[in-house]
Design a protein around this motif. Structure first.
Motif, PDB file in Angstrom:
ATOM      1  N   ILE A  94      36.132  57.246  40.393  1.00 58.04           N
ATOM      2  CA  ILE A  94      35.016  56.605  41.301  1.00 58.04           C
ATOM      3  C   ILE A  94      34.152  57.838  41.920  1.00 58.04           C
ATOM      4  O   ILE A  94      33.037  57.652  41.939  1.00 58.04           O
ATOM      5  CB  ILE A  94      35.749  55.945  42.290  1.00 58.04           C
ATOM      6  CG1 ILE A  94      36.682  54.768  41.725  1.00 58.04           C
ATOM      7  CG2 ILE A  94      34.923  55.223  43.429  1.00 58.04           C
ATOM      8  CD1 ILE A  94      35.947  53.643  41.051  1.00 58.04           C
ATOM      9  N   ASP A 143      39.241  44.443  36.886  1.00 60.37           N
ATOM     10  CA  ASP A 143      39.273  44.914  38.476  1.00 60.37           C
ATOM     11  C   ASP A 143      38.935  46.289  38.258  1.00 60.37           C
ATOM     12  O   ASP A 143      38.073  46.822  38.987  1.00 60.37           O
ATOM     13  CB  ASP A 143      40.713  44.740  38.931  1.00 60.37           C
ATOM     14  CG  ASP A 143      40.822  43.342  39.669  1.00 60.37           C
ATOM     15  OD1 ASP A 143      39.865  42.452  39.504  1.00 60.37           O
ATOM     16  OD2 ASP A 143      41.858  43.077  39.898  1.00 60.37           O
ATOM     17  N   SER A 203      35.507  48.053  39.700  1.00 61.69           N
ATOM     18  CA  SER A 203      35.498  49.011  40.858  1.00 61.69           C
ATOM     19  C   SER A 203      34.536  50.167  40.245  1.00 61.69           C
ATOM     20  O   SER A 203      33.794  50.626  41.223  1.00 61.69           O
ATOM     21  CB  SER A 203      36.983  49.793  40.883  1.00 61.69           C
ATOM     22  OG  SER A 203      37.465  50.412  39.979  1.00 61.69           O
TER      23      SER A 203
END
Length: 395
Positions: A91, A119, A123
């Motif tokens: 991320i 998911d 993200s």
């Protein structure tokens, strides 16, 4: 007379009240007609002003050109890196480098449930300013990332050769649509197929990943798969230009292809040309050194190879490198230099694990003029256009 005076006074009072009442009603009706448009006009101006402020603060221009104009050099360079998902800081790296996309490998899907993969990909998208390309090699057969995890697909994706033997091109088209539906359900928008290489020697490195047929049948296959993917809104990638043929494996060594340019045109270029005609979104360039085109540099960093794609085959979509970590390139040039070299040669996307060292080099080259910002913008525009075609960007 006194009684009549009182009656007259009462009558006049009623008349006065009536006049005042009528006058008041007229006033308020007039006030509504004269002030309401002004109020609405003020609301329109206020709303328009609010929308302008929101558009400016969120950097959501209406056109791709406007988007590019609003982007920094760092943001534009980041869009040209189709990065292998890192082991850590997934991320954080999206935010720091403004990456254009992530490529999933087997390790990125191992042991995950359907919900966990969805998911995970979500993200990534939520962390990115601009929606990302999410790629996964899903050729079927030997090369399929999702097929390594039975929790994600109940049956491994079959190879083109197996499907062709079962039902010809129609069977491949049907499989492609089902596969595309599966990819979309997870948030994967680029399947990195079909393989457009022509290989007829079962001993050749690339043979098992191809249709295993001649150039014309391979061309028909490539066109059919490309059209099916376009209908399903999943990105198509023709690979590996200029064509592997029956050569060795550039994953493990520097490979030199000694075939003539005329042979390449008559055989290997044919499926790519047919795929381009069918609307291919992207083309992946191999690391093979093709001596009849450029005897000194691997195809992925050769300007001459890219010129053929643009000027001879008239391809206007996204050109990307093969994985920059492969020995066919990594043994030829340092990773620090490779990203810039690939972009200067004409690639729009660099598929890399070393983006953290390559991106600063590219930014510096833009700033000192070694990589023209006009060329940078042209590549960013192709990448953003692909994203828009896939429905990732609002028109």
């Amino acid at each position: 007379m006194k009684g009549n005076g009182i009656k007259a006074l009462i009558f006049m009072s009623f008349v006065l009240v009536f006049v005042l009442l009528i006058g008041g009603m007229w006033y308020f009706m007039h006030e509504d007609q004269t002030t309401t448009p002004t109020t609405e006009s003020s609301q329109v101006v206020s709303t328009s002003s609010s929308e302008t402020t929101t558009t400016s603060s969120e950097s959501k221009p209406k056109t791709i050109d406007d988007r590019i104009q609003a982007m920094t050099v760092e943001e534009k360079v980041g869009q040209l890196f189709f990065a292998r998902v890192p082991d850590v800081q997934q991320i954080e790296d999206i935010k720091e480098y403004d990456l254009g996309g992530y490529v999933l490998f087997g390790r990125d899907v191992q042991g995950l449930t359907e919900r966990q993969l969805k998911d995970k990909i979500l993200s990534y998208q939520q962390a990115s300013k601009i929606p990302m390309l999410i790629g996964s090699d899903e050729e079927g057969g030997l090369v399929s990332r999702l097929s390594t995890n039975p929790q994600l697909v109940t049956e491994p994706f079959a190879s083109p050769q197996t499907l062709y033997a079962q039902g010809g091109i129609p069977a491949i088209v049907s499989d492609t649509k089902q596969k595309a539906d599966t990819l979309r359900s997870y948030g994967i928008n680029a399947g990195l197929f079909p393989v457009a290489d022509v290989a007829t020697d079962p001993q050749a490195f690339i043979y098992d990943r191809t249709l295993g047929q001649d150039a014309q049948l391979t061309a028909d296959y490539v066109a059919a798969v490309t059209k099916a993917l376009k209908e399903e809104k999943v990105g198509s990638t023709l690979k590996h230009f200029p064509g592997y043929g029956d050569n060795r494996d550039s994953h493990v060594e520097i490979v030199t292809d000694t075939r003539s340019l005329e042979e390449l045109r008559q055989v290997d270029f044919v499926p790519f040309a047919k795929g381009i005609e069918a609307g291919a979104d992207s083309i992946l360039v191999s690391h093979n050194i093709v001596s009849s085109i450029d005897p000194t540099e691997p195809a992925s960093i050769s300007p001459v190879v890219h010129k053929i794609l643009r000027e001879e085959l008239h391809f206007n979509g996204v050109i990307m490198t093969d994985d920059m970590d492969m020995a066919g390139l990594a043994d030829f040039i340092s990773q620090d230099e490779a990203g810039l070299k690939a972009l200067q040669a004409g690639n729009d996307l660099v598929m890399s694990s070393s983006y953290d060292v390559q991106i600063p080099v590219v930014i510096a080259a833009v700033e000192n003029g070694d990589y023209p910002e006009s060329q940078l913008d042209a590549s960013v525009k192709r990448v953003l256009q692909w994203k828009q075609d896939l429905g990732l960007l609002a028109n």
